[in-house]
Design an enzyme around this catalytic site. Sequence first.
Site, mmCIF file in Angstrom:
data_model
loop_
_atom_site.group_PDB
_atom_site.id
_atom_site.type_symbol
_atom_site.label_atom_id
_atom_site.label_comp_id
_atom_site.label_asym_id
_atom_site.label_seq_id
_atom_site.Cartn_x
_atom_site.Cartn_y
_atom_site.Cartn_z
ATOM 1 N N ASP A 1 21.228 -44.634 11.548
ATOM 2 C CA ASP A 1 19.844 -44.964 11.207
ATOM 3 C C ASP A 1 19.723 -46.482 11.101
ATOM 4 O O ASP A 1 20.346 -47.105 10.247
ATOM 5 C CB ASP A 1 19.514 -44.293 9.864
ATOM 6 C CG ASP A 1 18.124 -44.604 9.375
ATOM 7 O OD1 ASP A 1 17.398 -45.406 10.012
ATOM 8 O OD2 ASP A 1 17.756 -44.042 8.323
ATOM 9 N N ILE A 2 18.904 -47.066 11.961
ATOM 10 C CA ILE A 2 18.806 -48.531 12.032
ATOM 11 C C ILE A 2 18.283 -49.136 10.736
ATOM 12 O O ILE A 2 18.582 -50.297 10.436
ATOM 13 C CB ILE A 2 17.935 -48.949 13.248
ATOM 14 C CG1 ILE A 2 18.195 -50.403 13.639
ATOM 15 C CG2 ILE A 2 16.460 -48.696 12.986
ATOM 16 C CD1 ILE A 2 17.639 -50.778 14.994
ATOM 17 N N SER B 1 12.181 -47.258 23.993
ATOM 18 C CA SER B 1 11.556 -46.439 25.053
ATOM 19 C C SER B 1 12.273 -45.132 25.371
ATOM 20 O O SER B 1 11.786 -44.362 26.204
ATOM 21 C CB SER B 1 11.380 -47.222 26.373
ATOM 22 O OG SER B 1 10.229 -48.037 26.346
ATOM 23 N N THR B 2 13.415 -44.866 24.732
ATOM 24 C CA THR B 2 14.189 -43.686 25.158
ATOM 25 C C THR B 2 13.846 -42.420 24.388
ATOM 26 O O THR B 2 14.463 -41.371 24.604
ATOM 27 C CB THR B 2 15.705 -43.925 25.017
ATOM 28 O OG1 THR B 2 16.040 -44.007 23.630
ATOM 29 C CG2 THR B 2 16.137 -45.176 25.741
ATOM 30 N N GLY C 1 9.348 -41.364 15.279
ATOM 31 C CA GLY C 1 10.616 -41.902 15.767
ATOM 32 C C GLY C 1 11.111 -43.055 14.912
ATOM 33 O O GLY C 1 10.954 -43.075 13.694
ATOM 34 N N VAL C 2 11.686 -44.028 15.589
ATOM 35 C CA VAL C 2 12.285 -45.151 14.870
ATOM 36 C C VAL C 2 11.205 -45.990 14.184
ATOM 37 O O VAL C 2 11.419 -46.533 13.099
ATOM 38 C CB VAL C 2 13.191 -45.974 15.810
ATOM 39 C CG1 VAL C 2 12.408 -46.740 16.843
ATOM 40 C CG2 VAL C 2 14.088 -46.888 15.004
ATOM 41 N N ASP C 3 10.039 -46.071 14.787
ATOM 42 C CA ASP C 3 8.933 -46.824 14.180
ATOM 43 C C ASP C 3 8.545 -46.213 12.832
ATOM 44 O O ASP C 3 8.381 -46.933 11.837
ATOM 45 C CB ASP C 3 7.739 -46.818 15.143
ATOM 46 C CG ASP C 3 6.588 -47.659 14.646
ATOM 47 O OD1 ASP C 3 6.698 -48.889 14.700
ATOM 48 O OD2 ASP C 3 5.592 -47.079 14.178
ATOM 49 N N TYR D 1 8.800 -42.162 24.698
ATOM 50 C CA TYR D 1 8.406 -42.856 25.932
ATOM 51 C C TYR D 1 9.227 -42.449 27.155
ATOM 52 O O TYR D 1 8.939 -42.869 28.267
ATOM 53 C CB TYR D 1 8.428 -44.377 25.728
ATOM 54 C CG TYR D 1 7.203 -44.916 25.005
ATOM 55 C CD1 TYR D 1 6.250 -44.055 24.459
ATOM 56 C CD2 TYR D 1 7.003 -46.282 24.870
ATOM 57 C CE1 TYR D 1 5.137 -44.541 23.797
ATOM 58 C CE2 TYR D 1 5.882 -46.782 24.216
ATOM 59 C CZ TYR D 1 4.953 -45.908 23.674
ATOM 60 O OH TYR D 1 3.845 -46.404 23.021
ATOM 61 N N ASN E 1 4.323 -49.330 19.490
ATOM 62 C CA ASN E 1 3.387 -49.021 20.572
ATOM 63 C C ASN E 1 2.369 -50.157 20.699
ATOM 64 O O ASN E 1 2.264 -51.007 19.817
ATOM 65 C CB ASN E 1 2.703 -47.671 20.353
ATOM 66 C CG ASN E 1 2.042 -47.582 18.987
ATOM 67 O OD1 ASN E 1 1.322 -48.475 18.585
ATOM 68 N ND2 ASN E 1 2.331 -46.517 18.271
HETATM 69 P P1 ADP Z 1 9.816 -44.877 22.078
HETATM 70 O O1 ADP Z 1 8.377 -44.480 21.842
HETATM 71 O O2 ADP Z 1 9.980 -46.344 22.400
HETATM 72 O O3 ADP Z 1 10.520 -43.973 23.037
HETATM 73 P P2 ADP Z 1 11.090 -43.529 19.792
HETATM 74 O O4 ADP Z 1 11.057 -43.954 18.358
HETATM 75 O O5 ADP Z 1 10.424 -42.229 20.148
HETATM 76 O O6 ADP Z 1 10.482 -44.764 20.615
HETATM 77 O O7 ADP Z 1 12.592 -43.458 20.277
HETATM 78 C C1 ADP Z 1 13.399 -44.570 20.537
HETATM 79 C C2 ADP Z 1 14.828 -44.246 20.177
HETATM 80 O O8 ADP Z 1 15.012 -44.396 18.776
HETATM 81 C C3 ADP Z 1 15.268 -42.825 20.504
HETATM 82 O O9 ADP Z 1 16.467 -42.894 21.248
HETATM 83 C C4 ADP Z 1 15.493 -42.194 19.141
HETATM 84 O O10 ADP Z 1 16.567 -41.268 19.177
HETATM 85 C C5 ADP Z 1 15.871 -43.380 18.302
HETATM 86 N N1 ADP Z 1 15.672 -43.285 16.845
HETATM 87 C C6 ADP Z 1 14.825 -42.493 16.142
HETATM 88 N N2 ADP Z 1 14.954 -42.744 14.820
HETATM 89 C C7 ADP Z 1 15.903 -43.719 14.688
HETATM 90 C C8 ADP Z 1 16.492 -44.402 13.585
HETATM 91 N N3 ADP Z 1 16.139 -44.160 12.324
HETATM 92 N N4 ADP Z 1 17.451 -45.353 13.853
HETATM 93 C C9 ADP Z 1 17.815 -45.632 15.112
HETATM 94 N N5 ADP Z 1 17.304 -45.026 16.183
HETATM 95 C C10 ADP Z 1 16.356 -44.076 15.980
#
Ligand code: ADP
Length: 188
Positions: free
Chosen positions: A19-20, A130-131, A41-43, A134, A33
């Site tokens: 988890d970042i 983006s993975t 997601g990560v956002d 997106y 976005n």
């Molecule tokens: P995007 O819309 O750019 O694709 P996402 O948030 O849907 O962004 O996904 C981007 C990446 O972040 C994915 O590979 C997802 O598995 C990863 N991700 C989601 N939550 C976390 C987190 N807490 N820490 C690190 N990576 C994460």
Amino acid sequence: MAMEFTTSPGRTILVREGDITRVPVDAIANAANAALAGGGGVDGAIHRAGGPEIMRELDEIRRRIGGCPTGGAVATGAGRLPAQHVFHAVGPVYRDGRHGEPEQLASCYRRCLALADERQVRTISFPAISTGVYGYPLREATEIAVREVIAHLANPASGIQKAIFVPFGQQAYDVYVEICRANLPASR
Ligand code: ADP
């Protein structure tokens, strides 16, 4: 799970699964976005962990400049996150890879790295922009991420000492390690 690679003397790339929001750094890159409106997601994780201050700053940026184009990034503080800055990068929505997506994704990394150097950042973390929603294929996206970070760290004028890729899950981690291994010597 973590693996460290040397890019040039004193400079490293760390691949660290997880988890970042839990990894202490000077700056965290976020997969935002174009509306800078917050998402899942990560956002979502970054806003939850960082608290409302980050969105307040983004509201201010939105009032000033509207949003952020694909391939761009804007900087805010990091609220309660273990960091000083968050760089909200807008990755491309993947269609087929022939609509400018590789260049737009590369641009995200370059913008974040430039914002980092403008702020004397020494350590910066990146999710796999983006993975997720997106839809960018992970391997192709990782090739671009690794290439751009290596290129930037090769510039002696950069102050960045450590870039940390934070893939989410074992499968993503394995892809990052494989691509870093193919491009860099391991340092331990
Ligand atoms: P995007 O819309 O750019 O694709 P996402 O948030 O849907 O962004 O996904 C981007 C990446 O972040 C994915 O590979 C997802 O598995 C990863 N991700 C989601 N939550 C976390 C987190 N807490 N820490 C690190 N990576 C994460």
